[in-house]
Design a protein around this motif. Structure first.
Motif, short mmCIF file in Angstrom:
data_model
loop_
_atom_site.label_atom_id
_atom_site.label_comp_id
_atom_site.label_asym_id
_atom_site.label_seq_id
_atom_site.Cartn_x
_atom_site.Cartn_y
_atom_site.Cartn_z
N ALA A 128 0.82 -1.20 0.00
CA ALA A 128 0.00 0.00 0.00
C ALA A 128 0.85 1.25 0.00
CB ALA A 128 -0.90 -0.01 1.23
N LYS A 129 0.32 2.29 -0.57
CA LYS A 129 0.96 3.60 -0.52
C LYS A 129 0.50 4.37 0.71
CE LYS A 129 2.63 3.36 -4.83
NZ LYS A 129 3.93 3.44 -5.27
N CYS A 130 -0.45 3.80 1.42
CA CYS A 130 -1.02 4.45 2.60
C CYS A 130 -0.14 4.16 3.82
CB CYS A 130 -2.43 3.93 2.84
SG CYS A 130 -3.17 4.47 4.38
N PRO A 131 0.34 5.18 4.52
CA PRO A 131 1.21 4.95 5.68
C PRO A 131 0.51 4.22 6.82
CG PRO A 131 0.81 7.30 5.38
CD PRO A 131 0.18 6.60 4.22
N ILE A 132 -0.80 4.40 6.96
CA ILE A 132 -1.51 3.69 8.02
C ILE A 132 -1.55 2.20 7.70
CG2 ILE A 132 -3.76 3.39 9.14
CD1 ILE A 132 -4.14 6.45 8.76
N ARG A 133 -1.84 1.86 6.46
CA ARG A 133 -1.86 0.45 6.07
C ARG A 133 -0.47 -0.17 6.23
NH1 ARG A 133 -5.10 -1.56 1.07
NH2 ARG A 133 -6.66 -1.77 2.67
N THR A 134 0.56 0.56 5.85
CA THR A 134 1.93 0.06 6.01
C THR A 134 2.21 -0.24 7.48
OG1 THR A 134 2.70 1.30 4.09
CG2 THR A 134 4.37 0.61 5.69
N THR A 135 1.83 0.68 8.36
CA THR A 135 2.04 0.48 9.80
C THR A 135 1.28 -0.75 10.28
OG1 THR A 135 2.36 2.85 10.10
CG2 THR A 135 1.83 1.56 12.07
N GLU B 298 0.36 -3.35 8.52
CA GLU B 298 1.00 -4.55 7.97
C GLU B 298 2.23 -4.94 8.78
OE1 GLU B 298 1.66 -3.98 3.79
OE2 GLU B 298 -0.48 -3.98 3.35
#
Length: 112
Positions: free
Chosen positions: A8-15, A17
């Motif tokens: 994801a390009k979304c920082p929340i989704r990255t966090t 994950e």
């Protein structure tokens, strides 16, 4: 073990994950004061199985949040510690802790 794919390009989704799940934040929190052996981590999180602890540590190592040092001794001596990226998670954990404390107090929920 294959590294976590951060798609994801979304920082929340990255966090999520990287840190999502029941155990990862608890493991990082246990390492906040320094290096620990597997048995010390298990004592700090008594309701996690050893198998699950090892699996979660591997995921955290694959994500470069935790390092593992193997001393190559018999009996085996292995230690885990936070990387710089892992230490960057500690303020987030502190904020989560504060939120939980306020939430419990406002709901008059007995703490565990």
């Amino acid at each position: 073990m294959e590294p976590i794919k951060v798609t994801a390009k979304c920082p929340i989704r990255t966090t999520l994950e990287l840190l999502g799940g029941k155990w990862k934040l608890l493991i990082i929190f246990q390492l906040k004061d320094g290096t620990k052996r597997l048995s010390e981590l298990k004592k700090g999180i008594p309701d996690i199985s050893e198998k699950m602890l090892i699996q979660e540590l591997k995921k955290l190592m694959d994500s470069d949040l935790v390092t593992r040092k193997n001393y190559g001794e018999v009996p085996p001596k292995v230690e885990y510690s936070l990387t710089v990226a892992g230490m960057a998670v500690l303020p987030l954990i502190e904020q989560l802790k504060r939120f939980g404390e306020v939430y419990i107090a406002s709901r008059q929920i007995p703490s565990l």
